[in-house]
Design an enzyme around this catalytic site. Structure first.
Site: not given
Ligand code: NDP
Length: 478
Positions: A128, A182, A185-186, A189
């Protein structure tokens, strides 16, 4: 092989987490499906620590020392399944995959079992704090086995937020426990944000203060028992002036709230557990209502637009502002109590030994709901290990008692003004509901017995009973 930890998925969260790991002395293996993100990370931040980038998953796995620890930070759902499966195919028994994404806890339970069958550790860890937290210290809610935490613990504790010298990371329970916590938590939030939004609406449209004045009120509140990250950023948002128009920023933003779905998961899960989380549910529904533009337009066309501002300003403005503060704090206590009730229900359902005090402790830093208030929750559970409801902890008992009239006055004023306060009123209803000597549930039981022979219990005798409604209305034992 020289990297002690690897990160797969280098979008904002993954790359910030990788940088955080490297800054704390870890040698971090990097892999992302699209190699551009890996290259960009190394080009822009390669000097922050030791990175070992790879453009194939095979090279990535080969760059890790054993037992390998691979943290996946990819899109929840299908993306995570694809990555976990592909990584698992390359790992050896004893290696570990950590899912730091926002996975649904049921998926985490499933993935834990699938990897255990291959003698691999799988750890669902809720991270988080958004991108800022991932970089500078998130709160990390860890599930999985004790054995996995022996390896993973020092890694996550090194990068987590620190409060009073303790890391905001802990092992909370097996398999899906981390992601479950988690998720709740959300949900909390969502409820916190909704309550703050309602307080703002009351100050703006019942009292008639400007966003800048309300920013000052929130700054003042942030020095007392409401002291929290969300109150602090609320003041910042309210004080912000739009560069293009010179208007308060709050007035130029379209009033349709987005959501990514974790609040919805919390409510869906609470429904299946039968735990009332009305504060969280109202927050999710309030966001939904805000974005149903067609409905809002149609109802406004039919009934006229209401702004709430036509109501008379309360005579005693400082008194009303203080009443809103008390109502906000009381409502917040109820919504946290509901969240912790849900944690207990989830723990009972899934066999987790969740320690509520520890959960409140690791939420004190790094995460969005971080607040001084959480110390009081930790203390409450430490002092009263068998606490049935947070509402009864002495420190909250006092606040709820003290809020009594103010809370009712504020909800009543809002109702009269036509300012919707679903969060405040749901919290008050939950509190009143728990306090009532007799609830109309008795009548509901009667209705259920009449139309469906669902039976009822009596106040004066053991057993289940049924009235022969269609015959002579005799009571029979069921
Ligand atoms: P995203 O949720 O937007 O995911 C994008 C990433 O996932 C990229 O690296 C992408 O690779 C990869 N990806 C998606 N599908 C595939 C696949 N089939 N095979 C391989 N790689 C794949 O990224 P975030 O950084 O925002 O979040 C990452 C995780 O963290 C998520 O689960 C999210 O819910 C969680 N999270 C996010 C928060 C936030 O504030 N953003 C806060 C807390 C948790 P490519 O670059 O090749 O497309």
């Amino acid at each position: 092989a020289r990297a002690d930890v690897g990160v797969v998925g280098l979008a904002v969260m993954g790359s910030n987490l990788a940088r955080n790991l490297a800054r704390h002395g870890h040698t971090v293996a990097l892999y992302n499906r699209s190699p551009e993100k890996t290259r960009a990370l190394v080009a822009e931040h390669g000097d922050e620590g030791e990175f070992v980038p790879s453009e194939s998953l095979e090279d990535f796995v080969a760059s890790l020392t054993t037992p390998r620890v691979v943290i996946s930070m990819v899109q929840a759902g299908a993306g995570t399944d694809a990555v976990v499966d592909a990584v698992a195919d390359l790992l050896e028994p004893g290696d570990m995959v950590v899912d730091g994404g926002n996975a649904l806890f049921g998926d985490t339970i499933r993935r834990t079992q699938a990897l255990a069958a291959r003698k691999l550790h799988f750890v669902g860890a809720g991270v988080s704090g958004g991108e800022e937290g991932a970089l500078n210290g998130p709160s990390i809610m860890v599930g999985g086995s004790e054995a996995a935490y022996e390896t993973l613990g020092p890694i996550v504790e090194s990068i987590a937020a620190q409060v009073d010298g303790t890391p905001c990371a802990a092992h909370l329970g097996t398999d899906g426990a981390g992601h479950f916590v988690k998720m709740v938590h959300n949900g909390i939030e969502y409820a916190d944000m909704q309550l703050i939004g309602e307080a703002y609406d009351l100050l703006r449209h019942v009292v008639g203060l400007s966003p800048a004045e309300i920013a000052d009120v929130f700054r003042e509140w942030n020095t007392g028992e409401l002291d929290s990250f969300l109150i602090e950023i609320t003041a910042e948002v309210l004080a912000h002036v739009d560069g293009a128009t010179g208007q308060p920023f709050a007035d130029v933003v379209l009033d349709e709230a987005g959501m990514k779905g974790t609040g919805t998961w919390t409510v869906q899960t609470a429904l299946s557990l039968g735990t009332p989380v009305s504060g969280i549910a109202e927050a999710v529904f309030a966001r939904a209502l805000s974005s149903h533009r067609e409905t809002r337009d149609a109802v406004q066309a039919a009934f006229g637009v209401s702004s709430g501002s036509a109501t008379p300003v309360p005579d005693d403005v400082p008194g009303f502002v203080e009443a809103v503060r008390r109502a906000l704090y009381a409502s917040k206590i109820v919504s946290y109590a509901q969240g912790f009730d849900m944690l207990s229900a989830g723990a009972a359902e899934h066999g987790w030994d969740l320690d509520m005090g520890t959960i409140a402790r690791i939420w004190r830093g790094g995460c969005i709901i971080r607040a001084r208030f959480l110390d009081r929750i930790t203390d409450a559970y430490r002092e009263h290990p068998g606490l049935v409801s947070l509402l009864t902890a002495p420190v909250f008992h006092e606040a709820l008692d003290g809020a009594g009239d103010a809370w009712r006055d504020v909800v009543a004023a809002a109702v009269r003004a036509g300012v919707p306060v679903p969060g405040f009123s749901a919290a008050l209803a939950a509190f009143d509901g728990a306090r009532r000597d007799r609830l109309p549930a008795a009548l509901v039981q009667g209705q259920r017995d009449l139309f469906g022979a669902h039976t009822y219990r009596r106040v004066d005798r053991e057993g289940s009973f049924h009235v022969l409604w269609g015959e002579d209305r005799r009571e029979v034992r069921a």
